[in-house]
Write an enzyme that holds these catalytic residues in place. Structure first.
Site, PDB file in Angstrom:
ATOM      1  CE  LYS A  92     -21.283  67.420   8.802  1.00 11.57           C
ATOM      2  NZ  LYS A  92     -22.612  67.355   9.390  1.00 11.57           N
ATOM      3  CG  ASP A 103     -27.211  65.524   5.888  1.00 12.44           C
ATOM      4  OD1 ASP A 103     -26.112  64.968   5.711  1.00 12.44           O
ATOM      5  OD2 ASP A 103     -27.485  66.233   6.870  1.00 12.44           O
ATOM      6  CD  GLN A 110     -24.330  68.811  12.306  1.00 18.02           C
ATOM      7  OE1 GLN A 110     -23.814  69.022  11.217  1.00 18.02           O
ATOM      8  NE2 GLN A 110     -24.286  67.616  12.884  1.00 18.02           N
TER       9      GLN A 110
END
Ligand code: NDP
Length: 281
Positions: free
Chosen positions: A52, A119, A96
């Site tokens: 990422k 997200d 994460q």
């Protein structure tokens, strides 16, 4: 024999196009910034976070990775999230997953400001998605919709069967396909006669995390198959949830693993960060 959907190539093309847009934003004084918080030592997570960060750099998105030790407390993580919520230079925040067991994922995801939740896991964004409003939608299903459109695959009016109902893939996928006017069926581990249902699919999206969930006898001729799964076979090689070699003989389009859905997921995360930055300015 199916056309193989090349997610890797498509993602490169989209990232190239993104560079131009970001350069333009920078001229207007907008610098999109993503912060990824990584807690603990999960090796797969470390790879994802590295990818990422690298992809952000490639397109010109500023990115920062905050690493916290395995023994981090929930309170310590919440304090970091709150600092990022307050920091006006930060457009997107991504924690994460999975988190170490002493930390409650739900509590942390709900602490992220919805307008920075790139997200799309905050209940506000989940709700907006389910009523078909503008929101941050989870990256994997969003990437799949982009992929279908880029390959000129018609969605409206088609029967889309989704195997898997997780909050990350299956459920948001169903909401996005409904928004695109597909007729949607969602299957899961308690579904009776799975093969009977998958055989009705015009578009079949499989996200179970189990190898060979879908075999050639479970699909009709001409089906479009999207394989989200990421598994290892007995040789340790990466493979999906679909029996690719045999299903590709019947499908019209199919995604490979690796090189299908995976690369598109990161591209969509970058897209959400750009959107967040635009909204903040
Ligand atoms: P989850 O384990 O959270 O969900 C799996 C879903 O599949 C559940 O809804 C489960 O049903 C259903 N399921 C399991 N076995 C069967 C079966 N035999 N028949 C029908 N349904 C079944 O997984 P995720 O959604 O998070 O991920 C799915 C896969 O996709 C994984 O391999 C993951 O690694 C991969 N993935 C890949 C991404 C990418 O970028 N390429 C991103 C995200 C995930 P039930 O609800 O009843 O338990």
């Amino acid at each position: 024999m199916a056309t193989i959907i090349d997610g890797k190539m498509l993602s490169l093309k989209l990232k190239e196009e993104m560079k131009g847009r970001i350069a333009q934003m920078k001229e207007e004084g907008i610098v999109p910034k993503l912060v990824v918080v990584l807690v603990g030592n999960d090796s797969a997570s470390q790879v994802y976070v590295r990818n990422k960060h690298k992809s952000c750099g490639e397109v010109g998105i500023e990115s920062e990775v905050i690493t916290m030790p395995e023994e981090t407390t929930q309170q310590e993580l919440l304090e970091v999230v709150e600092r990022l919520n307050q920091d006006n230079s930060v457009d997107g925040i991504l924690v994460q997953l999975p988190l170490p067991k002493q930390i409650d994922e739900k509590t942390v995801l709900r602490a992220i400001r919805p307008d920075k939740d790139v997200d799309g896991f905050h209940p506000v964004n989940v709700g907006l998605l389910s009523i078909g409003d503008e929101c941050f939608a989870p990256a994997t299903p969003s990437g799949i919709v982009v992929m279908l459109k880029e390959y000129g695959i018609e969605i409206a009016g088609k029967h889309c069967v989704i195997v898997g109902r997780s909050n990350i893939v299956g459920k948001p996928m169903a909401a996005l396909m409904l928004k695109e006017n597909a007729t949607v069926t969602v299957c899961h581990s308690k579904t009776n006669n799975l093969a009977e249902i998958t055989r009705q699919a015009d578009i079949l999206i499989v996200a179970t995390g189990r190898r060979n969930t879908v075999t050639a006898d479970m699909v009709k001729e001409g089906v479009v198959v999207i394989d989200v799964g990421m598994n290892r076979n007995e040789l340790g090689k990466l493979c999906g949830d679909v029996d690719f070699e045999n299903v590709k003989e019947k499908a019209s389009f199919i995604t490979p693993v690796p090189g299908g859905v995976g690369p598109m997921t990161i591209t969509e995360l970058l897209e959400s960060t750009i959107l967040a930055a635009k909204r903040h300015h």
